[in-house]
Design an enzyme around this catalytic site. Structure first.
Site, PDB file in Angstrom:
ATOM      1  N   LYS A   5       4.671   0.793   9.278  1.00 48.80           N
ATOM      2  CA  LYS A   5       4.752   2.068   8.572  1.00 48.80           C
ATOM      3  C   LYS A   5       4.130   3.183   9.399  1.00 48.80           C
ATOM      4  O   LYS A   5       4.615   4.309   9.375  1.00 48.80           O
ATOM      5  CB  LYS A   5       4.033   1.965   7.222  1.00 48.80           C
ATOM      6  CG  LYS A   5       4.885   1.307   6.160  1.00 48.80           C
ATOM      7  CD  LYS A   5       4.151   1.269   4.833  1.00 48.80           C
ATOM      8  CE  LYS A   5       3.195   0.117   4.769  1.00 48.80           C
ATOM      9  NZ  LYS A   5       2.564  -0.070   3.471  1.00 48.80           N
ATOM     10  N   GLU A  15       0.863  -1.159   0.000  1.00 48.10           N
ATOM     11  CA  GLU A  15       0.000   0.000   0.000  1.00 48.10           C
ATOM     12  C   GLU A  15       0.916   1.230   0.000  1.00 48.10           C
ATOM     13  O   GLU A  15       1.821   1.310   0.837  1.00 48.10           O
ATOM     14  CB  GLU A  15      -0.883   0.005   1.261  1.00 48.10           C
ATOM     15  CG  GLU A  15      -1.865   1.135   1.208  1.00 48.10           C
ATOM     16  CD  GLU A  15      -2.784   1.227   2.421  1.00 48.10           C
ATOM     17  OE1 GLU A  15      -2.738   0.356   3.296  1.00 48.10           O
ATOM     18  OE2 GLU A  15      -3.543   2.218   2.462  1.00 48.10           O
ATOM     19  N   ARG A  27       5.524 -12.830   9.520  1.00 44.61           N
ATOM     20  CA  ARG A  27       6.058 -11.471   9.376  1.00 44.61           C
ATOM     21  C   ARG A  27       7.449 -11.411   9.951  1.00 44.61           C
ATOM     22  O   ARG A  27       7.746 -12.077  10.944  1.00 44.61           O
ATOM     23  CB  ARG A  27       5.212 -10.517  10.234  1.00 44.61           C
ATOM     24  CG  ARG A  27       4.140  -9.800   9.522  1.00 44.61           C
ATOM     25  CD  ARG A  27       3.431  -8.894  10.517  1.00 44.61           C
ATOM     26  NE  ARG A  27       3.670  -7.504  10.170  1.00 44.61           N
ATOM     27  CZ  ARG A  27       3.029  -6.876   9.192  1.00 44.61           C
ATOM     28  NH1 ARG A  27       2.134  -7.517   8.468  1.00 44.61           N
ATOM     29  NH2 ARG A  27       3.277  -5.626   8.927  1.00 44.61           N
TER      30      ARG A  27
HETATM   31  P1  ATP Z   1       2.759  -2.053   7.823  1.00 45.10           P
HETATM   32  O1  ATP Z   1       2.028  -2.581   8.995  1.00 45.10           O
HETATM   33  O2  ATP Z   1       4.211  -1.866   8.050  1.00 45.10           O
HETATM   34  O3  ATP Z   1       2.107  -0.877   7.191  1.00 45.10           O
HETATM   35  P2  ATP Z   1       1.551  -3.652   5.842  1.00 45.10           P
HETATM   36  O4  ATP Z   1       1.430  -5.139   5.891  1.00 45.10           O
HETATM   37  O5  ATP Z   1       0.316  -2.877   6.096  1.00 45.10           O
HETATM   38  O6  ATP Z   1       2.728  -3.237   6.776  1.00 45.10           O
HETATM   39  P3  ATP Z   1       1.676  -3.428   3.023  1.00 45.10           P
HETATM   40  O7  ATP Z   1       2.129  -2.300   2.198  1.00 45.10           O
HETATM   41  O8  ATP Z   1       0.231  -3.751   3.028  1.00 45.10           O
HETATM   42  O9  ATP Z   1       2.176  -3.167   4.495  1.00 45.10           O
HETATM   43  O10 ATP Z   1       2.546  -4.734   2.709  1.00 45.10           O
HETATM   44  C1  ATP Z   1       2.838  -5.212   1.444  1.00 45.10           C
HETATM   45  C2  ATP Z   1       3.234  -6.652   1.575  1.00 45.10           C
HETATM   46  O11 ATP Z   1       4.382  -6.768   2.411  1.00 45.10           O
HETATM   47  C3  ATP Z   1       2.136  -7.475   2.204  1.00 45.10           C
HETATM   48  O12 ATP Z   1       1.983  -8.657   1.459  1.00 45.10           O
HETATM   49  C4  ATP Z   1       2.631  -7.762   3.580  1.00 45.10           C
HETATM   50  O13 ATP Z   1       2.169  -8.998   4.013  1.00 45.10           O
HETATM   51  C5  ATP Z   1       4.157  -7.724   3.409  1.00 45.10           C
HETATM   52  N1  ATP Z   1       4.786  -7.307   4.662  1.00 45.10           N
HETATM   53  C6  ATP Z   1       4.558  -6.172   5.359  1.00 45.10           C
HETATM   54  N2  ATP Z   1       5.269  -6.153   6.502  1.00 45.10           N
HETATM   55  C7  ATP Z   1       5.967  -7.311   6.530  1.00 45.10           C
HETATM   56  C8  ATP Z   1       6.892  -7.895   7.455  1.00 45.10           C
HETATM   57  N3  ATP Z   1       7.222  -7.283   8.600  1.00 45.10           N
HETATM   58  N4  ATP Z   1       7.430  -9.095   7.155  1.00 45.10           N
HETATM   59  C9  ATP Z   1       7.108  -9.727   6.011  1.00 45.10           C
HETATM   60  N5  ATP Z   1       6.253  -9.232   5.109  1.00 45.10           N
HETATM   61  C10 ATP Z   1       5.679  -8.040   5.346  1.00 45.10           C
HETATM   62 MG    MG Z   2      -1.314  -2.337   5.127  1.00 42.45          MG
END
Ligand code: ATP
Ligand code: MG
Length: 555
Positions: A268, A33, A258
């Site tokens: 983020k 995102e 994760r």
């Molecule tokens: P955040 O909580 O940091 O905003 P998010 O999961 O909301 O993380 P996205 O932009 O939606 O962030 O993530 C894109 C992809 O990266 C998703 O498939 C998510 O599962 C993966 N991802 C995000 N954070 C991690 C992590 N700490 N370890 C492994 N994969 C991750």
């Molecule tokens: Mg997200």
């Protein structure tokens, strides 16, 4: 990449022809995102999705999951593209979920026509309060029985901007008594009048992640949708959406753990907070776990990829020790970068029996030094030596501690690449601090030209004083420290700035060039900071120190 449980699932799918995968290329995607910069957790997901596609001769898309107007921004879109490329991956297609808004809207109408979705007038609070609990079923909405035509009309009105945010939502009609809370008539669409970074004000309704994501995957022909563990409970809904739309050869969602790393945070939202509050210098602050921060810190794509590969993928969440990440960058740099002599907390040494220069200043001689202990291919360089040199503050103790073998009054040490010197006298400033050390050298001890019959226990490095280059060095602690309750909080004391003296060649360091500062660690020139440097000095960031207490398991 070693085989992992995800590859085993894929192998099974290919073998069984399940999901219609026979003959179809394996297709994955990385779907961030664009609401912040990527962090090293994303790097794990990126490596996994791209290398899985590569392993099977398949494809991988970069898809912006931009279904949340308000929080998303083109600055983030651009940084994400840059970071994925920098990590060494090239996507097959660059996609935006927002390009599928028409198709998603159509899919929602199709669910309504099939009697599988309805417009609800309840508020968000009411919906939450009637969801039930893990042990009790939820209550059905009074609007659940609305007819298809009325639902279609209301949903169209929502789209046309007739309602305020929160006034109406579209919900799936599944089962308010399902043991899986995600299946209790989840919201599929909500009203929002926020400006979208891509579609502007064209839309007044936006799809929820759980509805949008399977459709995005299916439109792109994704075969395996790899995501993190928190989506495991959402998988039945992912499958429900595509089943209900009778999508042929629907993708399969597979979840993995994760990444979490000690002494940092991987959200983020929290990282954006640090940026917005000015607690760090920006998303690329060298303490940040963002890809941009790690890049500025001097991490290499190879080191990050190697880290991701070595931590592997599993089904259970765990925290990786930050020292393992540091080990990976040290391991990558050790045979790649040249060494330079840089003196920290400088102390001046005057070699009283060394010939003083003529009118042109100190007479310098040149000594040869190896550029790398690890990699002889990196060759040699010459470094000036003279009557006045600087040594590290840590390499002198007026009153030596036990087992201290470096400089102290009466002791002899080896100057790396040059001579043995003996400290004879400590000259002090009026305030009692050390002004300079008066030493004598033994001309018979020049490195490489035979050793005298005596041993010295300490070897220290040095920089010739008249040619020394002043540089500024930033050293970093960890972003987060544990407070009394054991929770992480930002550590405001995690940066230290130092003025150091370097051998003259450091003046020619290129933007972003990395070195080992002999006996100190790995450092990278920071072009941004050098440009802003008040005295024009080169500025370096510490990448990582030389030693770690981290040991690979079983060693
Ligand atoms: P955040 O909580 O940091 O905003 P998010 O999961 O909301 O993380 P996205 O932009 O939606 O962030 O993530 C894109 C992809 O990266 C998703 O498939 C998510 O599962 C993966 N991802 C995000 N954070 C991690 C992590 N700490 N370890 C492994 N994969 C991750
Ligand atoms: Mg997200």
């Amino acid at each position: 990449m070693d085989n992992n449980f995800i590859h085993e699932f894929i192998d099974e799918d290919i073998a069984s022809g399940r999901y219609g995968y026979e003959g179809k290329p394996i297709y994955t995607r990385f779907p961030p995102e664009p609401n912040g910069y990527l962090h090293i957790g994303h790097a794990k997901a990126i490596c996994l999705s791209f290398t899985t596609a590569r392993k099977y001769g398949g494809k991988c898309n970069l898809r912006f999951d931009d279904t949340n107007p308000g929080k998303e921004d083109t600055e983030y879109v651009e940084s994400i593209e840059e970071d994925v490329r920098w990590l060494g991956f090239e996507w097959d297609k660059l996609c935006f979920a927002s390009n599928y808004f028409d198709r998603m809207y159509e899919c929602a109408c199709e669910l309504i026509r099939r009697g599988l979705a309805y417009v609800d007038d309840q508020t968000a609070d009411e919906i939450r309060d009637t969801r039930g609990t893990l042990t009790s079923p939820g209550a059905e909405s009074p609007h659940r029985g609305r007819g298809i035509d009325e639902n279609l009309r209301l949903f169209e009105e929502m789209k046309n901007g007739a309602y305020e945010a929160g006034e109406k939502v579209l919900r799936a009609k599944i089962d308010m008594a399902s043991p899986n809370m995600n299946m209790r008539d989840p919201v599929l669409y909500r009203v929002s009048h926020a400006e979208h970074h891509n579609t502007g004000s064209a839309w007044s309704v936006y799809p929820m992640y759980d509805f949008a994501h399977p459709i995005e995957d299916a439109i792109e022909g994704i075969t395996h949708s790899l995501c993190t563990l928190e989506f495991e409970d959402h998988r039945p809904l992912y499958d429900w959406v595509l089943d209900s739309l009778e999508w042929p050869a629907a993708p399969r969602q597979i979840e993995f753990a994760r990444l979490a790393i000690t002494h940092t945070v991987m959200s983020k939202r929290l990282l954006k907070g640090l940026v917005d509050d000015g607690q760090v210098r920006g998303w690329d602050d060298p303490r940040m776990p963002t890809i941009a921060g790690l890049r500025r810190r001097g991490y290499t794509p190879e080191a990050i990829r190697s880290f991701c590969e070595q931590i592997g993928v599993s089904k259970s969440n765990s925290e990786v020790d930050v020292e393992f990440l540091e080990h990976c960058v040290r391991d990558d740099l050790k045979a790649k970068v040249e060494s330079r002599n840089v003196v920290f907390d400088p102390v001046k040494v005057i070699i009283t029996n060394y010939p003083a220069g003529g009118e042109s200043g100190a007479a310098l001689e040149y000594v040869t030094m190896e550029n790398s202990r690890e990699n002889p291919e990196l060759g040699f360089r010459t470094v000036p030596f003279g009557r006045e040199i600087y040594v590290d503050g840590d390499d002198f103790m007026e009153v030596p501690a036990k087992k201290y073998f470096r400089l102290f009054p009466g002791n002899e040490v080896r100057l790396k690449g040059a001579y043995f010197i003996t400290c004879n006298e400590v000259v002090k400033h009026p305030d009692g601090s050390v002004k300079e050390l008066l030493c004598t050298y033994d001309p018979a001890t020049k490195s490489g030209e035979g050793e005298p019959g005596r041993k010295v226990k300490g070897t220290i490095h040095w920089v010739e004083a008249s040619s020394a280059v002043k540089i500024r060095v930033f050293e970093y602690g960890y972003l987060m420290k544990e407070n009394e309750d054991g929770a992480y909080e930002f550590d405001p004391n995690s940066v230290r700035e130092k003025i150091c003296y370097a051998e003259p060649s450091v003046r020619d360091a290129m933007a972003g060039e990395r070195f080992q500062f002999f006996r100190h660690g790995y450092y990278i020139e920071d072009a941004k900071l050098t440009d802003a440097s008040p005295g024009g000095e080169k500025v370096f960031n510490q990448i990582v120190g030389l030693k770690s207490s981290w040991k690979p398991e079983g060693k």
